[in-house]
Design a protein around this motif. Structure first.
Motif, PDB file in Angstrom:
ATOM      1  N   ILE D 240      21.222  -1.981 100.490  1.00 26.92           N
ATOM      2  CA  ILE D 240      22.091  -0.802 100.416  1.00 26.92           C
ATOM      3  C   ILE D 240      23.435  -1.183  99.812  1.00 26.92           C
ATOM      4  CG2 ILE D 240      23.383   0.843 101.809  1.00 26.92           C
ATOM      5  CD1 ILE D 240      21.011   0.984 103.679  1.00 26.92           C
ATOM      6  N   LEU D 241      23.947  -2.315 100.249  1.00 32.09           N
ATOM      7  CA  LEU D 241      25.250  -2.737  99.728  1.00 32.09           C
ATOM      8  C   LEU D 241      25.161  -3.090  98.244  1.00 32.09           C
ATOM      9  CD1 LEU D 241      26.694  -4.823 102.664  1.00 32.09           C
ATOM     10  CD2 LEU D 241      27.323  -2.548 101.907  1.00 32.09           C
ATOM     11  N   ILE D 242      24.126  -3.807  97.896  1.00 32.82           N
ATOM     12  CA  ILE D 242      23.998  -4.172  96.483  1.00 32.82           C
ATOM     13  C   ILE D 242      23.850  -2.913  95.636  1.00 32.82           C
ATOM     14  CG2 ILE D 242      22.607  -5.408  94.793  1.00 32.82           C
ATOM     15  CD1 ILE D 242      21.781  -7.297  97.024  1.00 32.82           C
ATOM     16  N   ALA D 243      23.002  -2.010  96.120  1.00 34.30           N
ATOM     17  CA  ALA D 243      22.776  -0.783  95.360  1.00 34.30           C
ATOM     18  C   ALA D 243      24.076  -0.026  95.177  1.00 34.30           C
ATOM     19  CB  ALA D 243      21.758   0.095  96.066  1.00 34.30           C
ATOM     20  N   SER D 244      24.890   0.008  96.232  1.00 28.41           N
ATOM     21  CA  SER D 244      26.124   0.775  96.084  1.00 28.41           C
ATOM     22  C   SER D 244      27.043   0.111  95.067  1.00 28.41           C
ATOM     23  CB  SER D 244      26.814   0.946  97.435  1.00 28.41           C
ATOM     24  OG  SER D 244      27.278  -0.292  97.886  1.00 28.41           O
ATOM     25  N   SER D 245      27.017  -1.217  95.032  1.00 27.67           N
ATOM     26  CA  SER D 245      27.819  -1.901  94.018  1.00 27.67           C
ATOM     27  C   SER D 245      27.329  -1.556  92.617  1.00 27.67           C
ATOM     28  CB  SER D 245      27.737  -3.412  94.194  1.00 27.67           C
ATOM     29  OG  SER D 245      28.417  -3.785  95.340  1.00 27.67           O
ATOM     30  N   LEU D 246      26.021  -1.592  92.460  1.00 27.79           N
ATOM     31  CA  LEU D 246      25.469  -1.298  91.137  1.00 27.79           C
ATOM     32  C   LEU D 246      25.799   0.131  90.734  1.00 27.79           C
ATOM     33  CD1 LEU D 246      21.985  -3.005  91.308  1.00 27.79           C
ATOM     34  CD2 LEU D 246      23.989  -3.719  90.036  1.00 27.79           C
ATOM     35  N   ASP D 247      25.582   1.047  91.667  1.00 26.76           N
ATOM     36  CA  ASP D 247      25.903   2.442  91.379  1.00 26.76           C
ATOM     37  C   ASP D 247      27.353   2.553  90.941  1.00 26.76           C
ATOM     38  OD1 ASP D 247      23.439   2.968  92.251  1.00 26.76           O
ATOM     39  OD2 ASP D 247      24.016   4.054  94.063  1.00 26.76           O
ATOM     40  N   PHE D 248      28.166   1.824  91.664  1.00 27.41           N
ATOM     41  CA  PHE D 248      29.592   1.969  91.454  1.00 27.41           C
ATOM     42  C   PHE D 248      30.009   1.517  90.066  1.00 27.41           C
ATOM     43  CE2 PHE D 248      33.962   0.562  91.743  1.00 27.41           C
ATOM     44  CZ  PHE D 248      34.543   1.723  92.230  1.00 27.41           C
ATOM     45  N   ILE D 249      29.413   0.456  89.575  1.00 25.28           N
ATOM     46  CA  ILE D 249      29.843   0.027  88.245  1.00 25.28           C
ATOM     47  C   ILE D 249      28.999   0.654  87.166  1.00 25.28           C
ATOM     48  CG2 ILE D 249      30.987  -2.113  88.887  1.00 25.28           C
ATOM     49  CD1 ILE D 249      28.569  -3.591  88.442  1.00 25.28           C
ATOM     50  N   GLY D 250      28.302   1.703  87.509  1.00 31.58           N
ATOM     51  CA  GLY D 250      27.646   2.494  86.474  1.00 31.58           C
ATOM     52  C   GLY D 250      26.264   2.007  86.129  1.00 31.58           C
ATOM     53  N   LEU D 251      25.672   1.206  86.993  1.00 27.22           N
ATOM     54  CA  LEU D 251      24.324   0.752  86.706  1.00 27.22           C
ATOM     55  C   LEU D 251      23.348   1.347  87.709  1.00 27.22           C
ATOM     56  CD1 LEU D 251      25.202  -2.915  85.866  1.00 27.22           C
ATOM     57  CD2 LEU D 251      24.551  -1.132  84.284  1.00 27.22           C
ATOM     58  N   GLY D 252      23.724   2.455  88.254  1.00 30.16           N
ATOM     59  CA  GLY D 252      22.861   3.098  89.233  1.00 30.16           C
ATOM     60  C   GLY D 252      21.876   4.016  88.564  1.00 30.16           C
ATOM     61  N   PRO D 253      21.091   4.720  89.384  1.00 30.39           N
ATOM     62  CA  PRO D 253      20.132   5.655  88.827  1.00 30.39           C
ATOM     63  C   PRO D 253      20.851   6.756  88.063  1.00 30.39           C
ATOM     64  CG  PRO D 253      20.240   5.839  91.218  1.00 30.39           C
ATOM     65  CD  PRO D 253      21.056   4.661  90.834  1.00 30.39           C
ATOM     66  N   THR D 254      20.225   7.247  87.031  1.00 32.26           N
ATOM     67  CA  THR D 254      20.881   8.260  86.210  1.00 32.26           C
ATOM     68  C   THR D 254      20.666   9.658  86.768  1.00 32.26           C
ATOM     69  OG1 THR D 254      18.940   7.970  84.843  1.00 32.26           O
ATOM     70  CG2 THR D 254      21.001   7.071  84.036  1.00 32.26           C
ATOM     71  N   GLU D 255      19.680   9.788  87.627  1.00 32.20           N
ATOM     72  CA  GLU D 255      19.404  11.099  88.193  1.00 32.20           C
ATOM     73  C   GLU D 255      19.809  11.108  89.660  1.00 32.20           C
ATOM     74  OE1 GLU D 255      16.601  13.293  86.001  1.00 32.20           O
ATOM     75  OE2 GLU D 255      18.426  12.504  85.090  1.00 32.20           O
ATOM     76  N   GLY D 256      20.018  12.292  90.132  1.00 36.47           N
ATOM     77  CA  GLY D 256      20.204  12.429  91.572  1.00 36.47           C
ATOM     78  C   GLY D 256      21.562  11.975  92.041  1.00 36.47           C
ATOM     79  N   VAL D 257      21.608  11.687  93.325  1.00 34.95           N
ATOM     80  CA  VAL D 257      22.887  11.356  93.910  1.00 34.95           C
ATOM     81  C   VAL D 257      22.659  10.282  94.969  1.00 34.95           C
ATOM     82  CG1 VAL D 257      22.570  13.351  95.405  1.00 34.95           C
ATOM     83  CG2 VAL D 257      24.788  12.277  95.275  1.00 34.95           C
ATOM     84  N   SER D 258      23.586   9.379  95.054  1.00 30.80           N
ATOM     85  CA  SER D 258      23.534   8.381  96.124  1.00 30.80           C
ATOM     86  C   SER D 258      24.962   8.170  96.579  1.00 30.80           C
ATOM     87  CB  SER D 258      22.938   7.073  95.610  1.00 30.80           C
ATOM     88  OG  SER D 258      23.893   6.400  94.830  1.00 30.80           O
ATOM     89  N   LEU D 259      25.112   7.515  97.695  1.00 33.77           N
ATOM     90  CA  LEU D 259      26.475   7.315  98.194  1.00 33.77           C
ATOM     91  C   LEU D 259      27.283   6.486  97.208  1.00 33.77           C
ATOM     92  CD1 LEU D 259      25.764   6.795 101.993  1.00 33.77           C
ATOM     93  CD2 LEU D 259      26.418   8.858 100.773  1.00 33.77           C
ATOM     94  N   GLY D 260      26.607   5.507  96.591  1.00 38.79           N
ATOM     95  CA  GLY D 260      27.291   4.680  95.601  1.00 38.79           C
ATOM     96  C   GLY D 260      27.727   5.502  94.401  1.00 38.79           C
ATOM     97  N   LEU D 261      26.847   6.386  93.961  1.00 33.71           N
ATOM     98  CA  LEU D 261      27.203   7.233  92.815  1.00 33.71           C
ATOM     99  C   LEU D 261      28.356   8.161  93.175  1.00 33.71           C
ATOM    100  CD1 LEU D 261      23.710   8.170  91.378  1.00 33.71           C
ATOM    101  CD2 LEU D 261      25.437   6.716  90.339  1.00 33.71           C
ATOM    102  N   MET D 262      28.368   8.618  94.416  1.00 31.34           N
ATOM    103  CA  MET D 262      29.483   9.467  94.835  1.00 31.34           C
ATOM    104  C   MET D 262      30.796   8.701  94.729  1.00 31.34           C
ATOM    105  SD  MET D 262      27.980  11.356  98.182  1.00 31.34           S
ATOM    106  CE  MET D 262      29.465  12.270  98.579  1.00 31.34           C
ATOM    107  N   LEU D 263      30.754   7.463  95.199  1.00 28.87           N
ATOM    108  CA  LEU D 263      31.965   6.645  95.106  1.00 28.87           C
ATOM    109  C   LEU D 263      32.339   6.449  93.653  1.00 28.87           C
ATOM    110  CD1 LEU D 263      31.587   3.771  97.693  1.00 28.87           C
ATOM    111  CD2 LEU D 263      33.428   5.428  97.507  1.00 28.87           C
ATOM    112  N   GLN D 264      31.324   6.238  92.831  1.00 27.57           N
ATOM    113  CA  GLN D 264      31.608   6.023  91.428  1.00 27.57           C
ATOM    114  C   GLN D 264      32.271   7.252  90.829  1.00 27.57           C
ATOM    115  OE1 GLN D 264      28.534   6.359  88.638  1.00 27.57           O
ATOM    116  NE2 GLN D 264      29.530   5.094  87.096  1.00 27.57           N
ATOM    117  N   SER D 265      31.713   8.432  91.098  1.00 27.80           N
ATOM    118  CA  SER D 265      32.321   9.576  90.423  1.00 27.80           C
ATOM    119  C   SER D 265      33.685   9.891  91.027  1.00 27.80           C
ATOM    120  CB  SER D 265      31.385  10.788  90.382  1.00 27.80           C
ATOM    121  OG  SER D 265      31.017  11.158  91.653  1.00 27.80           O
ATOM    122  N   ALA D 266      33.847   9.616  92.321  1.00 28.03           N
ATOM    123  CA  ALA D 266      35.180   9.808  92.884  1.00 28.03           C
ATOM    124  C   ALA D 266      36.180   8.913  92.155  1.00 28.03           C
ATOM    125  CB  ALA D 266      35.177   9.479  94.369  1.00 28.03           C
TER     126      ALA D 266
END
Ligand SMILES: Nc1ncnc2c1ncn2[C@@H]1O[C@H](COP(=O)(O)OP(=O)(O)OP(=O)(O)O)[C@@H](O)[C@H]1O
Ligand SMILES: Nc1ncnc2c1ncn2[C@@H]1O[C@H](COP(=O)(O)OP(=O)(O)OP(=O)(O)O)[C@@H](O)[C@H]1O
Ligand SMILES: [Mg+2]
Ligand SMILES: [Mg+2]
Lengths: 296, 554, 313, 312, 331
Positions: D240-266
């Motif tokens: 979960i932590l790794i995924a949130s890091s990846l999401d955060f630096i823009g390497l997350g899934p392109t679809e949908g939403v995750s907590l990491g992606l939320m942090l990224q867009s914030a």
């Protein structure tokens, strides 16, 4: 007939470096059906390793290990004939399963076709044969049973196969004196049924109790071997004597044995080849031809 | 740490920190440069450091978008002396920063660089046949074909470099050299640079002070390589930055809170700088069908993008896509008839009429042959506003029954795919405001389609008639407004019927400035109406003049 | 009399209730005496040993008292016990193999331990004591991992007796060793006593034969209670308690063959100490048991220094 | 990214296993399972940890069912509104409902934990069991492989792999994470297997005709099931932590939403600078709560399974 | 002992080879070829110009050679410290770009890792000592380790920077300061360093504290502790021994976690826009700068390898068991 001919085992310590430990060094002896052979030696002398090689759990490095002339090959068929019981009854049972799982495993592997009900009677008979009450021991977890009960369950397990040879590796050292004797007696009964037994121990008093023949091991080599009365009654090798003397015995003297100067064993530092001193009594000595002791 | 390399004799002084550059004489900007400043080569118009052209090197003319006119810069004047000759007079008294005078030879040399095959403006020589120095201050250009519109564009786009320095360089160095000791004619010279910034220092002996009566106010200009949006906001808030040419989410609230100023003090806050287009790959089914493209156009809820994504910082585009500055060229009678607007129902009907039906009942229409339509809309990752906009477009398309998924590859990968025509849909805003809509039409219709389409016609739309018209427009004199309108109207007719690219909204001339150190920023109110931008090419379109209007804030 | 234990009761708290591991044991040890403590596994030998020096978290002192040289030993009071530990009562634990800090050189560990107890290291004396158990002084410069099991065992013995305690408790110190090592360690223990480095000793094992060689007195325990206590010679030759007899009867002699004389063990198993039966605890396994045995037999001195807890003795 | 604390059940590979061993003959005859349960229901750490995880899991699984919109990214409300009665957690710059995003985000967070943790656990088990059980050359090679993967900074590899293949879904992301985060677990399992391998019941199983994998899964694995479970929990949290890091630096899934992606867009939309704390606080709390609760529950489990740690 | 090192070195060598090979593969096997990327950036549409540029860049990067030759060449230039040219900052050598960023990353990472390790162990040991501390340190530790690096970074930035205004939110130094070895710059850099450092420090701290607390509890339960207690040794001594022995696995843990900690540092740098390797990696990825990516990656791997090796060395010095016991073949 189970025959060991100059069997050697070298353990490699680490694959990428070629160091090795020779745990068993050119050991030869045989076990006939219906015979108990005791293997004696101090800790680390290679007793268990020999047992494990016979069971096919450890590969032989050199020499030959044969059962009725056939080289030993670990596998289902072989284990139908040769089985083992180990030292620590607690560690022989998987603590997370019920103790009678050891029987189920035998059924799965060797008697899958036997109907469950018949199997149950067979198991109960085997359990009764080791003088346990099936109702008391079956269906329990290992920690709910005593060491003696567990040890006997293990022996019962081997009764379910048409066994020819049994390796009993220090099966009594964890037991208290009274249970110990029960287990030994059980082994004796089995022997009478034609089973060949390799009885491994470092307790000489137990060794003599059962065995026809005895093999004394030191640093992986046989130092003395022969009929039990001869080896214990008239030990020739200084090591055997030392070992005998070290055993505490009730009512007997526990002082140091007389030093053995005659044999040059100490001086040479090697065990040497086996010399047949008299029929069925072999002793290892480094200076055999001229060794005064052995020539008496 | 070796912070940066100082240039020309500034030894020792460069590292002495802020003391060397008083805050009240220094302008901090950002928004143009992505990544460390790579070179100071004005010919590398795509990756040279901010200000290399405009502050350091200059062009013959500037263009004033408000007036729609070229204004002489290095040139004193220029005019067509015949159908295919253009004569340009160079100002006298211009000197390079090494003291040598600028002459006609420099101009000729600068244009002839285009003759190098790998040069980015090599195509110029397809229609230019000769550039010659008539005398020290006169250059005559002779053309194979007179492309008036394009020529004007070149006049304020092409930098003039010193022949006496550059002619000693190899072609390779001319085209790709870093040129970090530039010999310049402009008002600023390179002071130093480091990983994240380039620092320009004003040349007080710049020719323009006398000749133009202009003097840019900041003694130093420090352009910071683009940090991310939120960093910029922070730096603006703390008054560290004077001018940001970034798109900043929440800019409106900063402006409303008087933390920053922009050109307008209410929506849309920003001037329009270019048009964002939805580019369909017309070589692929079903985007090869104008009816489908049109239906797609109807499905896009631009209003939602403008409001939701941009917070009203931008305006929706006209159906022709022409910028407000080009209003006069829009044929409103045509757009009234052929134009489109967001209308999901209409989009659905158009699809149905054109034969796109949902045969398998999944809510999405299928191709006419029954195969599924699955389109991918790609925008570069990290371009957050566009990524959001793409999602809105996909959602609108979904409502209309078109299946579009969004995909955010990285920018260069996308450039690559786009160039090769290996995409379904992209958003693009390649062309900026210029002296003529011709640049837009060239962008839409240029032929022939190459293996690699790097700057124009990404959709690989092929329409011989339209391209002929564009070329015809190119041959209309820039002062012939009626002539231009006539051709443009014909082009617009084709454009609106065929919809090779779909105009979405006008990207703003993003600019938010703080008044802590500098005031008198351009606005629709005061006396400075110049473009508040240091973007590439925009320094010639008012950006430089903006600098001359700035006033230190006490 | 050095040590007197009077009706000692120590229980273990468990999920199912209290395990009455020591359920009223009384005995004494005289100066210079080695008491061998034997009994089947689980009969409370270790518990007794621990009670004399340090109760662990789950143990509860449920009653009884201990006096050492006439002084009360406050076994339930961990702090007060510190005065006794090491100086007056010391321990050679069953886990001697891992009893030394693996990351300290042995000599340094000894110095630190002694310093913490306010004592000085007398190096020549230390060397002498090491020599006594057959160790070279250079092991002080070694780490525990560099010693063999027997060497570690003997080193711990030396450490435990450095302050010349009155009482040394040696819990199964030989059971993990093979016969030759066993002998060396046992010999060393006796040597400690002979030289007066410890006054008296409790030697816990389940090996009757071994105890008979080093102990002066042997005490047999059964299910948390004393069964029989007598001088070694008397106990091994003329035992009175049926349990002791059966135990001795189950020991094979070297050279005795099964064909010559078949030995038998004791049927059944000892009772649970969670809820021990009333009366004689050996009753279920005892061939002599009768109705009288439903009452708990008292410990009776049947002969001088020979105590038995059996109605039939 | 965080340092996954190893199950303390075996702090070092050389500590012998403590969960199994001969118990005293007269010990209370509770089966191991029943006994664990007894301690489990009395362990506050375990209970609190599990409760938090379950509440969040419930929110993630059931929460979306109670939402009007099926698309958490839809622009439904006013823009940049602070939390109020209608939008419990406020809205984003675009007018997306942050509560809806949070609820859906929890879903993908759990999903990536399950997938990433699951795959890592499987790889770790295969490698660890095989190396520990087989020993010899197999062990040497696998250990070396493990060490290599361990030393190479996995985030760097993940960055490259993600950039290379492009992550479209939580599943693929979980796969990547799973394939790089197993080494420490493999090492731990190997050490455990190593100590169990020499147990005689393993030999007995061989004498009963069982083959390697059967022995591993039927004899060895059940013995360390609690340990494996704890390892999985830690891998789960780590994923979960790794995924949130990846999401955060823009390497997350392109679809949908995750907590990491939320942090990224914030972050991308400058929520911090614009004072929209309600945008970046909830997703972080969500991640921290899930992972932290898992870790706490893990300690609880450790205490349950490990008699030495139980508070008497 | 020698064998132990031989093994370690072998692992390191193999890791290095694997890393370098992966590294070499990056530009060659990643989709989107770097040369096309460069050309498309140049916005050249003339076909001849495109071909000329392509040939030029292919030659420049050696893509026109056979693959094995490229591989060998890669090694040989590596040996010479040549990481190639950056695309993003073309034509600056990758090594220069990295060396510019490296001081920042090191300045952030080394103190964060070491200090968190020391402080965490200390806190953990403290927690094992007292119930109250245990009940506060432990939960705090869990919350800290469970926090994503970037979130704690954002929260710190929000509280200490946006709200309190104590620290700058981003960058390695202020805009109006030029990097250089002078007090102005160093002070300013320190000011910028605090928040990223703190966020790295706090997350790692929690993990170490928990680890240490658990280890110590184990050590306090161990036989040697029991023995010392039985001999009446004071708690102080027992705890000292337990601490020392509990630290040993923590050293190994440090080696194990190094990769993760480095990764955390990279993410933190990105949040704070700190001009270190993390931002470089991000930029390299976003700009398809394969060569820069290669270089950074290799730098990090080498760094981690060296650090690991140092830790191994330290471990051998402090734990006598390695010196004798490691011959057994169980790493
Ligand atoms: N798998 C192994 N790898 C390396 N060495 C081994 C292995 N198994 C046994 N040895 C070594 O072989 C020698 C003989 O061991 P073995 O277990 O056969 O002795 P033993 O006589 O049974 O001893 P004990 O009485 O302690 O059981 C010992 O030195 C031991 O260290
Ligand atoms: N920590 C404990 N918790 C609960 N019961 C215990 C505990 N330790 C020991 N017991 C029980 O107390 C009784 C006495 O145990 P003790 O260890 O003293 O026996 P022992 O005679 O030393 O046996 P062994 O010869 O096996 O060492 C046994 O029934 C045992 O089950
Ligand atoms: Mg053995
Ligand atoms: Mg005991």
């Amino acid at each position: 007939m189970l025959t060991l001919d100059r069997v050697t085992k070298t353990f490699r310590t680490g694959t990428f470096s070629g160091q090795g430990v020779t745990a068993v060094d050119r050991v030869s002896f045989g076990i006939a059906p219906g015979e108990v052979v005791t293997l004696i030696g101090e800790s680390g002398s290679g007793k268990s390793t020999i047992g494990r090689m016979i069971l096919g759990l450890t590969q032989v490095s050199e020499g030959s290990l044969t059962l009725d002339g056939e080289p030993v090959r670990s596998g289902k068929e072989y284990h139908r004939r040769v089985q083992g019981v180990f030292q620590d009854p607690f560690s022989c049972f998987n603590p997370v399963f019920r103790a009678d799982r050891v029987f189920a495993m035998i059924k799965d592997a060797y008697h899958p076709q036997v109907p469950a009900a018949e199997w149950r009677t067979r198991v109960e008979k085997a359990v009764r044969d080791v003088r346990l009450d099936p109702a008391q021991v079956l269906g329990k977890y290992p920690h709910q049973l005593s060491g003696g009960q567990l040890q006997r369950l293990l022996i019962a397990r081997t009764l379910l196969l048409d066994l020819e040879f049994l390796v009993a590796d220090e099966i009594t050292s964890m037991l208290d004196a009274s249970t110990r004797i029960d287990v030994l007696n059980l082994l004796g009964d089995l022997r009478e049924r034609g089973l060949g037994v390799l009885y491994i121990t470092h307790d000489l008093s137990l060794g003599t109790y059962l065995a026809e023949r005895t093999v004394v091991l030191r640093h992986g080599r046989v130092v003395e071997r022969g009929a039990t009365e001869k080896v214990f009654g008239d030990p020739q090798h200084p090591y055997t004597r030392r070992l005998l003397a070290a055993v505490p015995r009730l009512g007997a003297d526990w002082s140091d044995p007389e030093p053995v100067e005659v044999c040059l064993y100490h001086a040479s530092g090697a065990t040497g080849d086996l010399h047949e001193l008299e029929p069925d009594h072999h002793v290892a000595c480094a200076r055999l031809p001229e060794c005064g002791r052995t020539q008496q | 740490t070796s912070g940066g390399s100082s240039t020309d004799g500034d030894k020792g002084g460069g590292t002495s920190g802020g003391g060397a550059m008083p805050r009240n004489e220094t302008l901090y900007t950002t928004g143009t440069q992505w990544g460390p400043p790579a070179n100071y080569n004005p010919l590398r118009n795509w990756d040279h450091a901010t200000g290399t052209k405009g502050l350091a090197y200059e062009t013959l003319f500037h263009f004033d978008p408000n007036q729609g006119k070229l204004t002489p810069w290095l040139a004193e004047s220029g005019s067509w002396t015949g159908g295919k000759t253009y004569e340009m007079k160079l100002r006298s008294g211009i000197t390079w920063s090494d003291g040598k005078p600028m002459t006609a030879a420099d101009v000729v040399y600068s244009y002839e660089i285009g003759k190098i095959e790998a040069s980015s403006f090599h195509t110029l020589w397809d229609w230019l046949s000769k550039a010659e120095a008539v005398d020290d201050h006169t250059v005559r250009f002779t053309f194979k074909q007179a492309r008036y519109q394009e020529w004007d564009f070149t006049l304020y786009g092409q930098p003039i470099v010193p022949e006496h320095v550059w002619s000693k360089l190899s072609d390779e160095q001319v085209l790709n050299g870093v040129n970090d000791k530039p010999v310049v004619s402009g008002a600023y010279t390179l002071k130093s640079h480091s990983q994240d910034r380039v620092i320009w220092q004003r040349r007080d002996d710049w020719w323009g002070v006398k000749a133009l009566g202009m003097k840019p106010a900041p003694k130093y200009i420090v352009d910071i390589s683009n940090p991310s949006n939120e960093v910029v906001i922070g730096q603006l808030n703390q008054g560290q930055l004077d001018l940001s040419n970034n798109f900043l989410p929440g800019a409106a609230s900063m402006i409303k809170a008087h933390k920053a100023v922009s050109y307008y003090d209410q929506a849309p806050y920003m001037q329009s700088a270019n048009t964002a287009w939805l580019v369909p790959n017309t070589t692929k089914k079903p985007m090869d069908d104008p009816a489908f493209r049109k239906a797609l156009a109807y499905s896009v809820d631009v209003g939602k993008i403008v409001k939701g994504v941009y917070g009203d910082l931008v305006k929706p585009a006209d159906p022709t896509g022409l910028l407000p500055q080009w209003d006069k060229y829009i044929d409103t009678s045509l757009t009234a008839k052929e134009g489109f607007s967001f209308d999901t129902a209409a989009a659905k009907k158009m699809l149905a009429d054109a034969g796109y039906r949902d045969t398998d009942g999944d809510g999405y229409v299928e191709n006419k042959d029954g195969s599924a339509i699955k389109l991918k809309l790609q925008v570069p990752t990290g371009w957050t506003d566009w990524m959001e906009a793409a999602k809105v477009i996909a959602a609108g398309a979904k409502d209309a029954g078109i299946r579009i998924t969004t995909d955010f590859p990285d920018q260069n990968a996308l450039n690559d795919l786009r160039g090769k025509g290996d995409f379904d849909l992209v958003i693009n805003n390649e062309r900026q405001l210029s002296n003529t809509p011709w640049t837009y039409y060239e962008y839409m219709f240029q032929l022939p389609v190459q293996k690699q389409q790097n700057t124009v016609n990404f959709g690989r739309y092929e329409n011989k008639e339209a391209w002929d018209l564009v070329q015809q427009l190119g041959g209309v004199r820039t002062d012939d407004e009626a002539g231009m309108k006539a051709v443009i109207s014909k082009i617009q007719d084709i454009q609106l019927k065929e919809m090779p690219v779909i105009p979405l909204w006008y990207n703003g001339l993003w600019s938010q400035a703080t008044t802590g150190a500098w005031t008198n920023w351009p606005s629709d109110k005061g006396d400075s109406h110049y473009a508040p931008a240091l973007w590439r090419n925009w320094l010639e379109m008012g950006g430089f003049e903006m600098l001359t209007k700035l006033k230190p804030a006490k | 009399m050095t040590l007197t234990v009077n009706d000692l009761r120590v229980h273990y708290r468990t999920l199912r209730g209290e395990v009455r591991a020591l359920d009223g044991v009384s005995f004494g040890i005289a100066d210079g005496e080695i008491l061998g403590l034997v009994g089947e596994s689980g009969c409370g030998k270790t518990t007794l040993g621990k009670s004399l020096i340090r109760l662990d978290g789950r143990m509860r002192h449920a009653g009884g008292s201990i006096t050492l040289d006439g002084e009360d030993v406050p076994i339930a009071d961990d702090r007060a016990m510190n005065a006794f530990r090491f100086r007056r009562i010391s321990l050679v634990p069953q886990y001697s193999m891992s009893a030394m800090n693996p990351t300290r050189r042995i000599g340094r560990m000894i110095r630190e331990l002694l310093a913490a107890r306010g004592a000085e290291v007398d190096t020549p004396e230390l060397h002498r004591r090491l020599a006594l158990v057959g160790l070279e002084p250079d092991i002080l410069e070694r780490y525990p991992i560099e010693l063999s099991g027997g060497m570690k065992q003997r080193t711990v013995m030396v450490i435990s007796t450095l302050l010349d305690p009155s009482l040394l408790i040696a819990d199964e110190v030989t059971s993990a060793l093979d016969v030759s090592n066993q002998k060396a360690v046992a010999g060393a223990l006796v040597g400690l006593r002979d030289r007066g480095l410890v006054t008296s000793m409790v030697f816990i094992t389940h090996d009757l034969a071994l105890t008979s060689h080093i102990a002066d007195t042997i005490m047999v325990m059964y299910a948390g209670l004393l069964a029989e206590k007598a001088p070694a010679e008397v106990l091994t030759t003329r035992p009175r308690h049926p349990y002791t007899r059966r135990l001795l009867g189950a020991l094979p002699q070297v050279g005795v063959r099964r064909s010559e004389g078949r030995l038998t063990g004791i049927e059944g198993s000892p009772p649970s100490l969670l809820d021990p039966p009333t009366g004689c605890r050996f009753r279920d396994r005892c061939p002599l048991a009768d109705d009288q045995c439903a009452d708990r037999p008292p410990v009776v001195e049947v002969a001088p220094r020979h105590h038995v807890a059996c109605w039939k003795a | 990214m965080s340092t996954p604390p190893q199950p303390s059940g075996t702090p070092t590979p050389d500590t012998p296993d403590k969960t199994v061993g001969p118990s005293e003959a007269a010990a209370p005859a509770l089966t191991p399972g029943r006994e664990s349960l007894h301690y489990a229901v009395r362990n506050p750490k375990l209970l609190i940890g599990l409760a938090i995880v379950l509440i969040l899991l419930g929110t993630g699984v059931l929460g979306p069912l109670f939402l009007d919109s099926s698309d958490p990214n839809a622009y439904v409300g006013p823009q940049a509104a602070a939390p109020d009665g209608t939008y419990w957690l406020g809205t984003t710059t675009f007018g997306q409902d942050i509560y809806a995003q949070f609820v859906y985000g929890l879903r993908s967070t759990f999903l990536v934990g399950v997938i990433g943790g699951g795959i890592a656990a499987i790889v770790a088990m295969l490698v660890g069991f095989l190396a520990g059980y087989r020993g010899g050359i197999v062990d040497e090679i696998l250990t070396m492989l493990t060490n290599i993967v361990l030393v190479i900074p996995s985030l760097a590899v993940l960055l490259i792999a993600n950039a290379y293949l492009g992550v479209r879904s939580v599943g693929v992301q979980g796969l990547f994470i799973g394939l790089t985060s197993w080494p420490w677990a493999a090492r731990a399992i190997r050490a455990q297997t190593f100590s169990l391998r020499s147990r005689e019941f393993v030999d007995l199983a061989r004498l009963s005709g069982s083959r390697t994998w059967r022995i591993i899964f039927r004899e060895i694995a059940p013995n360390m099931s609690s340990y494996l479970f704890m390892t999985f929990i830690l891998l789960f949290g780590g994923s979960i932590l790794i995924a949130s890091s990846l999401d955060f630096i823009g390497l997350g899934p392109t679809e949908g939403v995750s907590l990491g992606l939320m942090l990224q867009s914030a972050q991308q939309w400058s929520a911090l600078q614009l004072g929209m704390w309600w945008w970046f606080v909830p997703p972080g709390i969500g991640i921290t709560a899930v992972v932290g609760a898992l870790y706490v529950a893990n300690v609880g489990l450790d205490e349950v399974f490990n008699p030495k740690l139980r508070e008497s | 002992m020698a064998r132990y090192f031989a093994r370690k070195l072998l692992v390191y060598a193999l890791t290095f080879v694997v890393a370098v090979t992966v590294n070499w593969m990056i530009p060659r096997f990643m989709p989107g070829d770097p040369v096309s990327a460069m050309i498309s950036r140049a916005r050249v549409s003339q076909p001849e110009a495109v071909d000329a540029m392509r040939a030029y860049y292919n030659n420049l990067f050696g893509f026109d050679q056979p693959v094995w030759q490229q591989y060998l060449h890669f090694w040989s230039s590596l040996v010479h410290g040549d990481f190639g040219l950056s695309i993003w900052v073309f034509p600056k050598p990758v090594s220069e770009v990295i060396l510019d960023a490296l001081p920042y990353t090191l300045a952030l990472m080394i103190p964060a890792i070491l200090l968190s390790w020391f402080a965490g162990n200390w806190l953990g040991a403290l927690a094992a000592r007292r119930k109250i501390l245990d009940n506060t340190v432990l939960p705090a530790g869990y919350v800290l380790t469970a926090m994503p690096y970037m979130w704690i970074a954002v929260i710190l930035a929000w509280l200490l920077s946006a709200k309190a205004g104590w620290f700058p939110v981003s960058g390695g130094y202020s805009l109006d300061i030029q990097p250089g070895m002078n007090a102005d710059f160093l002070l300013d850099a320190l000011h910028h360093w605090v928040l990223p450092f703190l966020s790295l420090f706090l997350v790692a701290l929690g993990g170490w504290a928990i680890g240490m607390r658990n280890m110590i509890i184990y050590e306090l339960e161990s036989d040697y502790s029991t023995y010392l207690a039985a001999l009446g040794a004071p708690h102080r001594l027992i705890r000292r021994y337990a601490f020392r022995n509990a630290v040993l696995p923590q050293i190994t843990g440090l080696a194990l976690q190094l990769g993760v900690l480095v990764a955390g540092a990279l993410v933190t740098e990105i949040v704070f826009n700190y001009p270190g390797l993390g931002n470089l990696i991000l930029a390299a990825i976003q700009n398809r700068d394969f060569f820069l990516l290669q270089g950074t990656f290799l730098f990090i791997v080498i760094g981690v390898l060296i650090a690991n090796f140092l830790i191994d060395l330290v471990y051998v010095v402090v734990d006598p068991r390695t010196r004798t016991g490691m011959a057994g073949g169980q790493s």
